[in-house]
Scaffold this active site. Structure first.
Site, mmCIF file in Angstrom:
data_model
loop_
_atom_site.group_PDB
_atom_site.id
_atom_site.type_symbol
_atom_site.label_atom_id
_atom_site.label_comp_id
_atom_site.label_asym_id
_atom_site.label_seq_id
_atom_site.Cartn_x
_atom_site.Cartn_y
_atom_site.Cartn_z
ATOM 1 N N HIS A 187 13.463 -1.386 -17.713
ATOM 2 C CA HIS A 187 12.466 -2.395 -18.078
ATOM 3 C C HIS A 187 13.110 -3.748 -18.342
ATOM 4 O O HIS A 187 12.491 -4.792 -18.131
ATOM 5 C CB HIS A 187 11.676 -1.938 -19.304
ATOM 6 C CG HIS A 187 10.532 -1.041 -18.963
ATOM 7 N ND1 HIS A 187 9.511 -1.439 -18.134
ATOM 8 C CD2 HIS A 187 10.250 0.230 -19.319
ATOM 9 C CE1 HIS A 187 8.636 -0.446 -18.004
ATOM 10 N NE2 HIS A 187 9.069 0.573 -18.705
ATOM 11 N N GLU A 429 3.579 6.306 10.028
ATOM 12 C CA GLU A 429 5.003 6.368 9.704
ATOM 13 C C GLU A 429 5.699 7.540 10.396
ATOM 14 O O GLU A 429 6.844 7.866 10.080
ATOM 15 C CB GLU A 429 5.202 6.457 8.186
ATOM 16 C CG GLU A 429 4.443 7.597 7.529
ATOM 17 C CD GLU A 429 4.523 7.559 6.012
ATOM 18 O OE1 GLU A 429 5.458 6.942 5.472
ATOM 19 O OE2 GLU A 429 3.639 8.162 5.366
ATOM 20 N N ASN A 452 9.840 2.072 6.984
ATOM 21 C CA ASN A 452 11.044 2.770 6.519
ATOM 22 C C ASN A 452 11.113 4.176 7.121
ATOM 23 O O ASN A 452 12.108 4.557 7.741
ATOM 24 C CB ASN A 452 11.065 2.849 4.992
ATOM 25 C CG ASN A 452 10.983 1.481 4.342
ATOM 26 O OD1 ASN A 452 11.160 0.466 4.999
ATOM 27 N ND2 ASN A 452 10.725 1.444 3.054
ATOM 28 N N ASP A 453 10.047 4.955 6.922
ATOM 29 C CA ASP A 453 10.034 6.309 7.473
ATOM 30 C C ASP A 453 9.872 6.304 8.984
ATOM 31 O O ASP A 453 10.447 7.151 9.680
ATOM 32 C CB ASP A 453 8.918 7.140 6.829
ATOM 33 C CG ASP A 453 9.413 7.923 5.618
ATOM 34 O OD1 ASP A 453 10.626 8.195 5.535
ATOM 35 O OD2 ASP A 453 8.590 8.259 4.748
ATOM 36 N N CYS A 500 3.487 -2.193 5.595
ATOM 37 C CA CYS A 500 3.808 -2.137 4.169
ATOM 38 C C CYS A 500 5.260 -1.730 3.912
ATOM 39 O O CYS A 500 5.681 -1.618 2.762
ATOM 40 C CB CYS A 500 2.865 -1.192 3.417
ATOM 41 S SG CYS A 500 2.977 0.532 3.930
#
Length: 556
Positions: A187, A429, A452-453, A500
């Site tokens: 955090h 994907e 990405n995938d 995305c």
């Protein structure tokens, strides 16, 4: 000059003097107490004082980082009210242990549990537990919380900073943050990024107090720290710093302006987020909506399935905070690199191709229905869209739609309000989804490409594999042609398509994406204005044919 290498926690260059954070003694005195009842009362008094302090910190954080960023301190208050946590401490006190030691022992066990988890986000929660415990111990012992001993702006260093320490710092005197340990998922790092403070973590013991007071430059982009920098390094990084400040000023002029190319094509620029805490960053960056809300944070944050009510509150919060802007929530994507023990998934030799994401939802329908009920309930409070990951076949989408209709029928029967116009989309994907995208497009309202995938599966390269970096090429013609094929089929069916994955923020490809016809790009909040600047400089009528011809050419 001494050069240290750490891990980037918050980007940007900071130039100034190094100052080490001063803390009171952290030593815990262990004693046996005779009057255990009085000691429990002393602990309860300290616990309530800590809760009051956290309420004050919440108000301060709301002013500095927004309501979502401040929710952390509400979570800290909730932990101090957690029955298991409190009873664990009072049980030790009842056995004769003093309150300070009891708080320390219980919190150490809990912090160790978080630190041992596989998920980086959950590992970072270990620091939250220590922060809460130290607050109570300081109250019990009368110790001060420490601080920044400087009259001028400095780059502050420590082994780590707790979230409450970060919020309480005088920001007018803070140029940057350095830690020997810490995490870019903690955090503290999140707050640093929200406040725009350059930060580097995991510098190790080479960052010692012997450097206190030295001139220093940190490069939050590369994770490098230069102590007593030479003239050439100072000139080089000062130039980068000045360029950053100028770019920030220029980008701010784009706030509120449309994401429109020179020839009038409008592009939706949305943001990827991992939890409700990230909404303030979306709003601060002028994001047009949320293009990917990773709902799995709810499943990784506990030791049991999140309830419908817990999920509903999280989704509702984001929908309301986004004020009518589209919020695309991805259903749970557990499996592969994101594991939750209570799912009790069998060990798989190749989990990236195993039981994950939508495959879990369709084989554990009650888990899926619980999430869908929460999502549809939250749709009454904003513009929510639902997106399903890891799709490979038309039958999967039809089964999903059947379950959605069943859930909606339940809610109608129970007279629970929801929006009947919720868009349903899928992540493209997998190579299979690309190859049958003409059929899939007839079943849904939108596509969103998870680059990405998609890159991983198309190139048969494990995106987390060591030593495979140069083989994982998201610019590979196969990836870009797959994106074009999905876009063409989406538009033929009259639906919109977005990206995305990480590639959405790759400005080297923005012009090609405009030529392909991508309608939406979902990126990190920090990438919104830079991407808007690039979009507004493109004229798709000039280079479109050349770009597409090059993409589809037989010879590179």
């Amino acid at each position: 000059m001494v050069v240290l290498q750490g891990k980037s926690a918050s980007k940007g260059v900071a130039i100034g003097k190094l100052c080490f954070y001063k803390r009171g003694s952290g030593e815990i005195v262990r004693t046996q107490v005779e009057d255990t009842g009085a000691e429990i009362v002393r602990f309860e008094s300290a616990r309530m004082t800590a809760i009051d302090q956290l309420k004050g910190l919440y108000e301060k954080a709301v002013e500095e980082v927004g309501e979502e960023g401040a929710m952390l301190f509400e979570a800290h208050q909730m932990m101090l009210d957690d029955l298991d946590f409190v009873e664990g401490i009072t049980d030790l006190i009842s056995d004769g242990l003093n309150a300070e030691a009891a708080v320390s022992d219980v919190s150490d066990q809990l912090a160790e549990m978080f630190a041992s988890m596989d998920d980086a986000y959950m590992q970072a929660r270990s620091a939250d537990v220590k922060d809460i415990a130290q607050r109570v111990i300081n109250i019990l012992s009368g110790a001060s919380g420490g601080g920044m001993d400087s009259d001028e702006p400095v780059i502050l260093a420590s082994d780590d900073f707790s979230p409450s320490e970060t919020v309480q710092l005088d920001k007018s005197k803070l140029l940057g943050l350095l830690t020997t340990g810490g995490s870019d998922q903690a955090h503290t790092a999140i707050l640093a990024r929200t406040m725009g403070i350059p930060s580097v973590c995991q510098l190790g013991e080479e960052l010692s107090e012997s450097f206190d007071g030295k001139d220093i430059i940190i490069n939050g982009q590369t994770g490098e720290v230069f102590i007593a920098p030479d003239e050439e390094t100072t000139e080089r990084l000062t130039a980068i710093y000045k360029k950053e400040q100028m770019e920030k000023k220029l980008l701010e002029e784009l706030r509120g302006k449309p994401n429109q190319t020179i020839d009038g094509k409008n592009v939706m620029v949305y943001c990827n987020i991992g939890s409700p805490d990230d909404v303030d960053a979306v709003l601060a960056s002028d994001g047009g909506g949320v293009g990917l809300f990773r709902s799995e944070f709810l499943y990784l944050a506990g030791d049991d399935y999140p309830t419908e009510e817990e999920q509903y509150q999280a989704y509702k919060t984001v929908a309301e905070r986004m004020g009518g802007k589209r919020v695309i929530i991805r259903t749970l994507d557990i499996g592969a690199d994101k594991q939750a023990d209570y799912f009790k998934l069998d060990h798989e030799e190749n989990p990236a191709m195993g039981l994950r994401a939508i495959r879990i939802c369709l084989t554990r329908e009650e888990v899926f229905r619980t999430q869908l009920r929460a999502l549809y309930r939250a749709s009454a409070h904003g513009k929510i869209a639902i997106m399903f990951p890891m799709i490979t076949s038309v039958w999967e989408v039809r089964e999903i739609k059947r379950i959605c209709e069943s859930v909606k029928a339940e809610l109608r029967e129970e007279e629970i309000p929801f929006a009947d116009t919720v868009e349903l989309g899928i992540m493209v994907e997998t190579p299979a989804a690309v190859m049958v995208s003409d059929r899939l497009a007839k079943e849904v309202d939108f596509f969103s490409i998870g680059t990405n995938d998609l890159t991983q599966y198309l190139l048969a390269v494990d995106r987390q594999g060591k030593g495979l970096g140069k083989f994982f090429d998201a610019h590979h013609p196969a990836v870009l042609r797959a994106i074009k094929m999905a876009a063409d089929n989406a538009h033929k069916a009259g639906i919109w398509i977005g990206i995305c994955g990480e590639l959405g923020a790759d400005v080297e490809l923005t012009e090609l994406f405009m030529a392909i016809g991508i309608d939406e790009l979902s990126v990190s909040p920090a990438s919104v204005l830079p991407l808007r600047s690039v979009i507004r400089s493109i004229d798709t009528t000039k280079n479109k044919e050349a770009l597409l011809s090059k993409l589809m050419a037989e010879d590179e």
